[in-house]
Design a protein around this motif. Structure first.
Motif, PDB file in Angstrom:
ATOM      1  N   CYS A 169      46.750  52.776  54.652  1.00  0.00           N
ATOM      2  CA  CYS A 169      46.516  53.320  53.308  1.00  0.00           C
ATOM      3  C   CYS A 169      45.532  52.420  52.592  1.00  0.00           C
ATOM      4  CB  CYS A 169      47.826  53.403  52.520  1.00  0.00           C
ATOM      5  SG  CYS A 169      47.578  53.944  50.798  1.00  0.00           S
ATOM      6  N   PHE A 170      44.546  53.040  51.940  1.00  0.00           N
ATOM      7  CA  PHE A 170      43.531  52.303  51.191  1.00  0.00           C
ATOM      8  C   PHE A 170      43.696  52.623  49.708  1.00  0.00           C
ATOM      9  CE2 PHE A 170      42.009  53.089  55.485  1.00  0.00           C
ATOM     10  CZ  PHE A 170      41.867  51.775  55.901  1.00  0.00           C
ATOM     11  N   MET A 171      43.766  51.569  48.909  1.00  0.00           N
ATOM     12  CA  MET A 171      44.186  51.713  47.511  1.00  0.00           C
ATOM     13  C   MET A 171      43.255  50.962  46.570  1.00  0.00           C
ATOM     14  SD  MET A 171      47.835  50.375  46.047  1.00  0.00           S
ATOM     15  CE  MET A 171      48.125  50.139  44.297  1.00  0.00           C
ATOM     16  N   GLU A 172      42.810  51.643  45.520  1.00  0.00           N
ATOM     17  CA  GLU A 172      42.068  50.970  44.454  1.00  0.00           C
ATOM     18  C   GLU A 172      43.048  50.132  43.632  1.00  0.00           C
ATOM     19  OE1 GLU A 172      39.155  53.028  42.034  1.00  0.00           O
ATOM     20  OE2 GLU A 172      39.338  54.775  43.343  1.00  0.00           O
ATOM     21  N   VAL A 173      42.659  48.912  43.345  1.00  0.00           N
ATOM     22  CA  VAL A 173      43.501  48.027  42.542  1.00  0.00           C
ATOM     23  C   VAL A 173      42.705  47.613  41.298  1.00  0.00           C
ATOM     24  CG1 VAL A 173      44.767  45.850  42.478  1.00  0.00           C
ATOM     25  CG2 VAL A 173      44.719  47.199  44.599  1.00  0.00           C
ATOM     26  N   SER A 174      43.116  48.118  40.142  1.00  0.00           N
ATOM     27  CA  SER A 174      42.402  47.840  38.897  1.00  0.00           C
ATOM     28  C   SER A 174      42.962  46.594  38.209  1.00  0.00           C
ATOM     29  CB  SER A 174      42.533  49.030  37.940  1.00  0.00           C
ATOM     30  OG  SER A 174      43.882  49.142  37.485  1.00  0.00           O
ATOM     31  N   SER A 175      42.182  46.034  37.303  1.00  0.00           N
ATOM     32  CA  SER A 175      42.661  44.869  36.551  1.00  0.00           C
ATOM     33  C   SER A 175      43.860  45.243  35.688  1.00  0.00           C
ATOM     34  CB  SER A 175      41.536  44.289  35.693  1.00  0.00           C
ATOM     35  OG  SER A 175      41.054  45.251  34.769  1.00  0.00           O
ATOM     36  N   HIS A 176      43.854  46.469  35.130  1.00  0.00           N
ATOM     37  CA  HIS A 176      45.009  46.938  34.353  1.00  0.00           C
ATOM     38  C   HIS A 176      46.255  46.947  35.238  1.00  0.00           C
ATOM     39  CE1 HIS A 176      41.696  48.392  31.907  1.00  0.00           C
ATOM     40  NE2 HIS A 176      42.524  48.709  30.925  1.00  0.00           N
ATOM     41  N   ILE A 178      46.904  45.273  37.973  1.00  0.00           N
ATOM     42  CA  ILE A 178      47.355  43.920  38.326  1.00  0.00           C
ATOM     43  C   ILE A 178      48.070  43.289  37.132  1.00  0.00           C
ATOM     44  CG2 ILE A 178      46.640  41.616  39.065  1.00  0.00           C
ATOM     45  CD1 ILE A 178      44.102  43.022  40.269  1.00  0.00           C
ATOM     46  N   HIS A 179      47.434  43.372  35.960  1.00  0.00           N
ATOM     47  CA  HIS A 179      47.972  42.743  34.751  1.00  0.00           C
ATOM     48  C   HIS A 179      49.325  43.319  34.369  1.00  0.00           C
ATOM     49  CE1 HIS A 179      48.046  41.792  30.330  1.00  0.00           C
ATOM     50  NE2 HIS A 179      47.715  40.627  30.830  1.00  0.00           N
ATOM     51  N   GLN A 180      49.503  44.612  34.603  1.00  0.00           N
ATOM     52  CA  GLN A 180      50.764  45.273  34.255  1.00  0.00           C
ATOM     53  C   GLN A 180      51.769  45.253  35.410  1.00  0.00           C
ATOM     54  OE1 GLN A 180      49.592  49.131  32.690  1.00  0.00           O
ATOM     55  NE2 GLN A 180      48.296  48.180  31.134  1.00  0.00           N
ATOM     56  N   LYS A 181      51.518  44.401  36.412  1.00  0.00           N
ATOM     57  CA  LYS A 181      52.447  44.128  37.528  1.00  0.00           C
ATOM     58  C   LYS A 181      52.726  45.349  38.405  1.00  0.00           C
ATOM     59  CE  LYS A 181      53.060  40.169  35.312  1.00  0.00           C
ATOM     60  NZ  LYS A 181      54.305  39.735  34.713  1.00  0.00           N
ATOM     61  N   LYS A 214      41.979  39.559  38.163  1.00  0.00           N
ATOM     62  CA  LYS A 214      41.565  40.025  39.496  1.00  0.00           C
ATOM     63  C   LYS A 214      41.996  39.019  40.566  1.00  0.00           C
ATOM     64  CE  LYS A 214      38.919  43.760  38.615  1.00  0.00           C
ATOM     65  NZ  LYS A 214      39.257  45.105  39.125  1.00  0.00           N
ATOM     66  N   LYS A 215      41.828  37.743  40.250  1.00  0.00           N
ATOM     67  CA  LYS A 215      42.133  36.676  41.207  1.00  0.00           C
ATOM     68  C   LYS A 215      43.615  36.662  41.573  1.00  0.00           C
ATOM     69  CE  LYS A 215      41.838  31.633  41.641  1.00  0.00           C
ATOM     70  NZ  LYS A 215      43.289  31.440  41.779  1.00  0.00           N
ATOM     71  N   THR A 216      44.500  36.989  40.632  1.00  0.00           N
ATOM     72  CA  THR A 216      45.943  36.939  40.927  1.00  0.00           C
ATOM     73  C   THR A 216      46.317  37.893  42.061  1.00  0.00           C
ATOM     74  OG1 THR A 216      46.475  38.587  39.216  1.00  0.00           O
ATOM     75  CG2 THR A 216      46.582  36.264  38.578  1.00  0.00           C
ATOM     76  N   PHE A 217      45.543  38.964  42.228  1.00  0.00           N
ATOM     77  CA  PHE A 217      45.807  39.878  43.350  1.00  0.00           C
ATOM     78  C   PHE A 217      45.689  39.137  44.678  1.00  0.00           C
ATOM     79  CE2 PHE A 217      43.849  42.789  46.537  1.00  0.00           C
ATOM     80  CZ  PHE A 217      44.988  43.540  46.809  1.00  0.00           C
ATOM     81  N   PHE A 218      44.650  38.306  44.806  1.00  0.00           N
ATOM     82  CA  PHE A 218      44.439  37.550  46.043  1.00  0.00           C
ATOM     83  C   PHE A 218      45.422  36.385  46.148  1.00  0.00           C
ATOM     84  CE2 PHE A 218      40.554  39.845  45.282  1.00  0.00           C
ATOM     85  CZ  PHE A 218      40.272  40.360  46.530  1.00  0.00           C
ATOM     86  N   ASP A 219      45.793  35.808  44.995  1.00  0.00           N
ATOM     87  CA  ASP A 219      46.785  34.725  44.992  1.00  0.00           C
ATOM     88  C   ASP A 219      48.109  35.197  45.587  1.00  0.00           C
ATOM     89  OD1 ASP A 219      44.876  33.243  43.672  1.00  0.00           O
ATOM     90  OD2 ASP A 219      45.846  33.370  41.701  1.00  0.00           O
TER      91      ASP A 219
END
Length: 480
Positions: A169-176, A178-181, A214-219
């Motif tokens: 599955c391929f998924m777009e991950v937006s900053s919103h 990520i920020h909203q967990k 954005k970075k927290t996604f990779f963290d």
């Protein structure tokens, strides 16, 4: 099974539940209601409504003044995080049953995720897609409402995918998102970073915060995952600083694990050299060279053979509203693109200018959305008026703002030497019609900002509006 950290529990925790909701209006008998503090609405204000509707359990950050007998109240530090973990557990942690790849960055998310879906379908796999444009559970299509849906929606679709035998599955991950967990509790096989430029500063307090979110996604990626980043972007390596995932890079200019070179760039496609192999693709422009390289790198990390990936790349079709073009009988080229950020608009205009001979005019129709980051309006107008022969400023999705005032904000960015190039027409259809009337044979019309959207939003009401359909009809009506 994920553990949710609890501060306090009032009532019985062994009750059987039916569904989980964060919208009190959807709650019915024996459901769980999670009171999430949103940007506009606080779910804690609707706890009473949820219990009146039959909620058997309430998850909240602060207990209400009065509690209802027979209802369990669970107090947590972070309801958004709790919702994500509860959602994953409720649906049986479906992200563990397939390989989920998240794509994040300012531009390119939709193209990369959608074309990865196309490529893996061509390779014979059952595939899922969670994107801005649509949601696909293998061949079954659902309407998308957000770039990154809420946690319950994500997990419900992933559950559907897992049950259908979907492998990737391929998924777009937006900053919103990520920020909203919304992506917490998901097991990602990999993450891809595209680029970072001016966007969403109406939501994030600064560019630095936007970057760090954005970075927290990779963290949060696990050591068994991969992280692929664009090192031609100055923030590319920042994304990898604290990740536990295996690190990979891609680039057109700098040294990287995956390297490509543009050999030819024309209106009918790109000729690329990727890792020493030439491949002709139907996509256009430098920005798509980056997108294709990211796709190539991801497919390699997911185990596809190099020769197969190159063949599939040559067969990929452009995504709706992303450099989508039509050529009229009189050879006018009309291009529709979602470019709604300064960087995206600059990329599209520079791509067109690098291909055209300069004997033809480039007429750009562009607007900016209402109730969104106002600081990018003059910047986008400056880019459009500098890189185009003529520019028509118009409405995008004004939402609750006065479109005239939005256009006035844009006009402030036009340099004096470019004033004569510009005009303002509030009605978007009339603006597109005017561009068609101004165009002569071989000229190019760019309609930017809305791309794949098939509506226009004015004062909370959406009406049918499809840029591509409209420009195609107008060119035919005008016999151009």
């Amino acid at each position: 099974m994920y553990k949710v950290n609890l501060n306090a529990v009032t009532g019985n925790t062994t009750v059987a539940i039916n569904q989980v909701h964060f919208d009190s209006r959807k709650v019915s008998l024996n459901d769980v209601f999670v009171a999430v503090k949103g940007t506009v609405v606080d779910g804690h204000d609707y706890i009473e409504q949820a219990t009146n509707n039959g909620a058997i359990a309430i998850v909240c950050e602060k207990l209400p003044k009065s509690v209802v007998n027979g209802v369990t109240y669970i107090e947590v530090d972070d309801a958004q995080s709790a919702l994500a973990l509860i959602a994953a557990n409720f649906y049986g942690n479906p992200s563990h049953d397939l390989k989920l790849v998240g794509i994040t960055g300012t531009n390119g998310k939709t193209t990369i995720s959608t074309l990865l879906y196309q490529l893996f379908k061509k390779a014979g796999y059952k595939v899922g897609l969670l994107s801005t444009v649509k949601i696909l559970v293998d061949n079954k299509e659902f309407k998308a409402t957000h770039t990154t849906p809420d946690s319950l929606t994500i997990n419900s679709y992933l559950k559907m995918m897992a049950d259908a035998g979907v492998e990737f599955c391929f998924m777009e991950v937006s900053s919103h998102g990520i920020h909203q967990k919304r992506t917490e509790g998901l097991e990602f096989a990999g993450g891809v970073f595209t680029n970072l430029s001016h966007d969403h500063l109406d939501y994030h307090s600064s560019f630095a915060e936007y970057r760090d979110v954005k970075k927290t996604f990779f963290d949060q990626l696990s050591k068994s995952a991969f992280a692929i980043t664009n090192v031609d972007d100055k923030n590319g390596l920042v994304m990898l600083q604290n990740t536990k995932a295996e690190k990979f890079t891609y680039a057109l200019k700098n040294y990287a694990d995956y390297k490509a070179q543009i050999l030819e760039n024309q209106f009918d496609g790109l000729l690329l050299k990727i890792e020493g192999n030439e491949v002709w693709t139907k996509l256009i422009g430098n920005f798509n060279a980056y997108n294709l390289l990211a796709i190539y790198a991801t497919a390699r990390q997911l185990g596809l053979e190099q020769i197969d990936i190159l063949r599939y790349l040559s067969e990929l079709e452009s995504v709706s509203g992303r450099f989508q073009y039509v050529v009229s009988p009189s050879k006018i080229t009309a291009i529709v693109d979602y470019a709604h950020t300064p960087d995206a608009l600059k990329n599209v205009l520079e791509t067109i200018n690098s291909i055209r001979t300069k004997n033809e005019e480039l007429i750009t129709v562009v607007g900016c959305g209402g109730d969104r980051d106002k600081t990018k309006r003059p910047v986008m107008a400056n880019i459009a008026s500098t890189l185009s022969s003529k520019v028509i400023f118009t409405s995008d999705n004004p939402r609750t703002e006065d479109p005239v005032l939005i256009i006035e904000d844009m006009e402030k960015g036009v340099s004096p030497e470019n004033y004569k190039k510009t005009m303002s027409i509030t009605d978007r259809k009339q603006a597109i019609k005017t561009a068609c009337q101004l165009a002569n044979s071989k000229d190019i019309i760019l309609i930017a900002g809305k791309g794949h959207e098939t509506y226009q939003e004015v004062n909370g009401k959406r009406t049918d509006f499809d840029d591509f359909k409209i420009v195609k009809e107008l060119l035919n009506q005008l016999n151009k």
